[in-house]
Design a protein around this motif. Structure first.
Motif, PDB file in Angstrom:
ATOM      1  N   LEU A 152      30.568  37.347 -65.191  1.00  0.00           N
ATOM      2  CA  LEU A 152      31.378  36.174 -65.503  1.00  0.00           C
ATOM      3  C   LEU A 152      30.604  34.903 -65.186  1.00  0.00           C
ATOM      4  CD1 LEU A 152      34.774  37.396 -63.986  1.00  0.00           C
ATOM      5  CD2 LEU A 152      33.999  37.582 -66.357  1.00  0.00           C
ATOM      6  N   GLU A 153      31.056  33.804 -65.729  1.00  0.00           N
ATOM      7  CA  GLU A 153      30.390  32.524 -65.485  1.00  0.00           C
ATOM      8  C   GLU A 153      30.753  31.957 -64.117  1.00  0.00           C
ATOM      9  OE1 GLU A 153      31.224  29.808 -68.616  1.00  0.00           O
ATOM     10  OE2 GLU A 153      30.181  30.979 -70.154  1.00  0.00           O
ATOM     11  N   GLY A 154      29.855  31.130 -63.579  1.00  0.00           N
ATOM     12  CA  GLY A 154      30.141  30.424 -62.337  1.00  0.00           C
ATOM     13  C   GLY A 154      29.897  31.272 -61.106  1.00  0.00           C
ATOM     14  N   LYS A 155      30.295  30.715 -59.963  1.00  0.00           N
ATOM     15  CA  LYS A 155      30.169  31.371 -58.659  1.00  0.00           C
ATOM     16  C   LYS A 155      31.466  31.191 -57.894  1.00  0.00           C
ATOM     17  CE  LYS A 155      25.507  31.965 -58.745  1.00  0.00           C
ATOM     18  NZ  LYS A 155      24.758  33.197 -58.505  1.00  0.00           N
ATOM     19  N   ASP A 156      31.668  32.030 -56.885  1.00  0.00           N
ATOM     20  CA  ASP A 156      32.843  31.817 -56.041  1.00  0.00           C
ATOM     21  C   ASP A 156      32.510  30.764 -54.982  1.00  0.00           C
ATOM     22  OD1 ASP A 156      31.334  33.109 -54.131  1.00  0.00           O
ATOM     23  OD2 ASP A 156      32.808  34.660 -53.683  1.00  0.00           O
ATOM     24  N   GLU A 157      33.419  30.562 -54.029  1.00  0.00           N
ATOM     25  CA  GLU A 157      33.255  29.459 -53.075  1.00  0.00           C
ATOM     26  C   GLU A 157      32.065  29.655 -52.137  1.00  0.00           C
ATOM     27  OE1 GLU A 157      36.170  32.464 -51.457  1.00  0.00           O
ATOM     28  OE2 GLU A 157      35.831  31.419 -53.366  1.00  0.00           O
ATOM     29  N   ILE A 158      31.567  30.874 -52.018  1.00  0.00           N
ATOM     30  CA  ILE A 158      30.369  31.087 -51.181  1.00  0.00           C
ATOM     31  C   ILE A 158      29.183  31.535 -52.033  1.00  0.00           C
ATOM     32  CG2 ILE A 158      31.565  31.459 -49.003  1.00  0.00           C
ATOM     33  CD1 ILE A 158      31.387  34.437 -49.427  1.00  0.00           C
ATOM     34  N   GLN A 159      29.227  31.110 -53.303  1.00  0.00           N
ATOM     35  CA  GLN A 159      28.095  31.257 -54.217  1.00  0.00           C
ATOM     36  C   GLN A 159      27.724  32.716 -54.525  1.00  0.00           C
ATOM     37  OE1 GLN A 159      26.636  28.498 -55.885  1.00  0.00           O
ATOM     38  NE2 GLN A 159      28.568  27.761 -55.042  1.00  0.00           N
ATOM     39  N   ARG A 160      28.736  33.566 -54.655  1.00  0.00           N
ATOM     40  CA  ARG A 160      28.495  34.932 -55.110  1.00  0.00           C
ATOM     41  C   ARG A 160      28.792  35.032 -56.605  1.00  0.00           C
ATOM     42  NH1 ARG A 160      32.214  38.046 -50.850  1.00  0.00           N
ATOM     43  NH2 ARG A 160      33.601  36.493 -51.765  1.00  0.00           N
ATOM     44  N   SER A 161      28.117  35.943 -57.281  1.00  0.00           N
ATOM     45  CA  SER A 161      28.302  36.115 -58.717  1.00  0.00           C
ATOM     46  C   SER A 161      29.505  37.006 -58.988  1.00  0.00           C
ATOM     47  CB  SER A 161      27.058  36.743 -59.343  1.00  0.00           C
ATOM     48  OG  SER A 161      25.938  35.914 -59.179  1.00  0.00           O
ATOM     49  N   PRO A 162      30.434  36.573 -59.859  1.00  0.00           N
ATOM     50  CA  PRO A 162      31.613  37.395 -60.173  1.00  0.00           C
ATOM     51  C   PRO A 162      31.366  38.298 -61.393  1.00  0.00           C
ATOM     52  CG  PRO A 162      31.916  35.181 -61.027  1.00  0.00           C
ATOM     53  CD  PRO A 162      30.555  35.202 -60.401  1.00  0.00           C
ATOM     54  N   PHE A 163      31.866  39.514 -61.307  1.00  0.00           N
ATOM     55  CA  PHE A 163      31.807  40.477 -62.401  1.00  0.00           C
ATOM     56  C   PHE A 163      33.218  40.987 -62.676  1.00  0.00           C
ATOM     57  CE2 PHE A 163      27.719  40.551 -60.376  1.00  0.00           C
ATOM     58  CZ  PHE A 163      26.791  40.797 -61.370  1.00  0.00           C
ATOM     59  N   SER A 164      33.523  41.240 -63.938  1.00  0.00           N
ATOM     60  CA  SER A 164      34.789  41.884 -64.268  1.00  0.00           C
ATOM     61  C   SER A 164      34.509  43.349 -64.558  1.00  0.00           C
ATOM     62  CB  SER A 164      35.459  41.223 -65.478  1.00  0.00           C
ATOM     63  OG  SER A 164      34.696  41.421 -66.647  1.00  0.00           O
ATOM     64  N   LEU A 165      35.397  44.214 -64.074  1.00  0.00           N
ATOM     65  CA  LEU A 165      35.270  45.654 -64.259  1.00  0.00           C
ATOM     66  C   LEU A 165      36.590  46.225 -64.734  1.00  0.00           C
ATOM     67  CD1 LEU A 165      33.909  48.475 -63.861  1.00  0.00           C
ATOM     68  CD2 LEU A 165      34.726  48.371 -61.479  1.00  0.00           C
ATOM     69  N   LYS A 166      36.536  46.972 -65.817  1.00  0.00           N
ATOM     70  CA  LYS A 166      37.686  47.735 -66.305  1.00  0.00           C
ATOM     71  C   LYS A 166      37.363  49.204 -66.081  1.00  0.00           C
ATOM     72  CE  LYS A 166      40.477  48.488 -70.507  1.00  0.00           C
ATOM     73  NZ  LYS A 166      40.592  48.129 -71.959  1.00  0.00           N
ATOM     74  N   ALA A 167      38.095  49.843 -65.177  1.00  0.00           N
ATOM     75  CA  ALA A 167      37.759  51.196 -64.738  1.00  0.00           C
ATOM     76  C   ALA A 167      38.871  52.187 -65.046  1.00  0.00           C
ATOM     77  CB  ALA A 167      37.462  51.197 -63.241  1.00  0.00           C
ATOM     78  N   ASP A 168      38.491  53.384 -65.410  1.00  0.00           N
ATOM     79  CA  ASP A 168      39.438  54.462 -65.676  1.00  0.00           C
ATOM     80  C   ASP A 168      40.293  54.708 -64.429  1.00  0.00           C
ATOM     81  OD1 ASP A 168      40.757  56.808 -66.427  1.00  0.00           O
ATOM     82  OD2 ASP A 168      38.981  57.691 -67.356  1.00  0.00           O
ATOM     83  N   SER A 169      41.621  54.785 -64.607  1.00  0.00           N
ATOM     84  CA  SER A 169      42.521  55.035 -63.478  1.00  0.00           C
ATOM     85  C   SER A 169      43.462  56.199 -63.745  1.00  0.00           C
ATOM     86  CB  SER A 169      43.340  53.780 -63.139  1.00  0.00           C
ATOM     87  OG  SER A 169      42.526  52.807 -62.536  1.00  0.00           O
ATOM     88  N   ARG A 170      43.154  57.001 -64.747  1.00  0.00           N
ATOM     89  CA  ARG A 170      43.991  58.165 -65.005  1.00  0.00           C
ATOM     90  C   ARG A 170      43.883  59.146 -63.841  1.00  0.00           C
ATOM     91  NH1 ARG A 170      41.539  60.114 -70.437  1.00  0.00           N
ATOM     92  NH2 ARG A 170      39.691  59.337 -69.318  1.00  0.00           N
ATOM     93  N   ALA A 171      44.969  59.854 -63.568  1.00  0.00           N
ATOM     94  CA  ALA A 171      45.047  60.699 -62.374  1.00  0.00           C
ATOM     95  C   ALA A 171      43.877  61.667 -62.268  1.00  0.00           C
ATOM     96  CB  ALA A 171      46.370  61.454 -62.369  1.00  0.00           C
ATOM     97  N   GLU A 172      43.414  62.178 -63.416  1.00  0.00           N
ATOM     98  CA  GLU A 172      42.366  63.195 -63.385  1.00  0.00           C
ATOM     99  C   GLU A 172      40.957  62.601 -63.395  1.00  0.00           C
ATOM    100  OE1 GLU A 172      43.256  62.369 -67.718  1.00  0.00           O
ATOM    101  OE2 GLU A 172      44.375  62.551 -65.841  1.00  0.00           O
TER     102      GLU A 172
END
Length: 225
Positions: free
Chosen positions: A164-184
């Motif tokens: 993702l663009e920008g940094k958080d308040e302590i200058q870390r790089s943000p990433f978005s993750l879409k992860a499988d959450s099915r029970a199996e």
């Protein structure tokens, strides 16, 4: 019998409350609110309440979901207000809706989860593309049955991953993750963090990385209406 879906946030220092302790907390608050939960049958009856998916310790959670079953019917506004008045600092009740009676548990209909990862360092979209384009994405995972660690391929469980663009308040790089959450086939963000840093040959102390869960998406609508 009535079923209700409660959405809430778990933020700030509340992220250090374990899932087990949070379960106990909700049981006590629900009881103190005068809401009568239904109980299972058998030698050791327990209240009928379940979460969509346990939130790991030190993760902040937005739009977390709790399902409860009650012996009596309650107005959803009453449940929302009664719980909101008693929640400790860091917890926020967002909504309460009556649920379809056919839903047995939230975990059984979990589909995927959206996370935001905050990782120290500088990264590029090419770093992410190279990571995702590997034939296999291997991570070291502790197996449930044997309790031993083994290398597993998590590539097909990563549904989306981007810088993702920008940094958080302590200058870390943000990433978005879409992860499988099915029970199996639940994918832990920890395996993505581990394998991504291994791919880049980076060593970053785990305590310097933060994770937020933004939502757990379900396979079907649970709203009664």
């Amino acid at each position: 019998m009535s079923k209700y879906l409660i959405k809430f946030n778990k933020l700030s220092y509340a992220k250090y409350i374990s899932h087990l302790d949070m379960n106990r907390m909700f049981r006590r608050i629900i009881r103190a609110s005068g809401i009568k939960l239904s109980y299972s049958q058998g030698y050791n009856p327990h209240p009928k309440m379940n979460f969509a998916q346990p939130l790991p310790l030190a993760y902040e959670g937005y739009n977390e979901m709790l399902m409860i079953e009650c012996d009596e019917f309650y107005e959803t506004d009453f449940i929302e207000k009664a719980l909101s008045e008693r929640m400790p600092l860091g917890f926020e009740i967002l909504s309460c809706v009556e649920m379809d009676q056919d839903i047995k548990s939230l975990a059984a209909i979990a589909n995927y989860s959206n996370y935001t990862l905050f990782i120290p360092g500088e990264y590029t979209v090419e770093d992410v593309a190279g990571y995702l384009n590997q034939a296999e994405i291997k991570a070291l995972k502790r197996m449930k049955k044997t309790k031993e660690y083994a290398w597993v391929d998590i590539k097909d469980k990563i549904l989306a991953f981007e810088l993702l663009e920008g940094k958080d308040e302590i200058q870390r790089s943000p990433f978005s993750l879409k992860a499988d959450s099915r029970a199996e086939s639940i994918l832990s963000p920890e395996l993505v963090i581990q394998s991504f840093l291994n791919y880049l040959n980076k060593e970053i102390p785990r305590e310097e990385i933060d994770v937020e869960r933004n939502e757990v998406a379900l396979l079907k609508s649970v709203d009664k209406f």
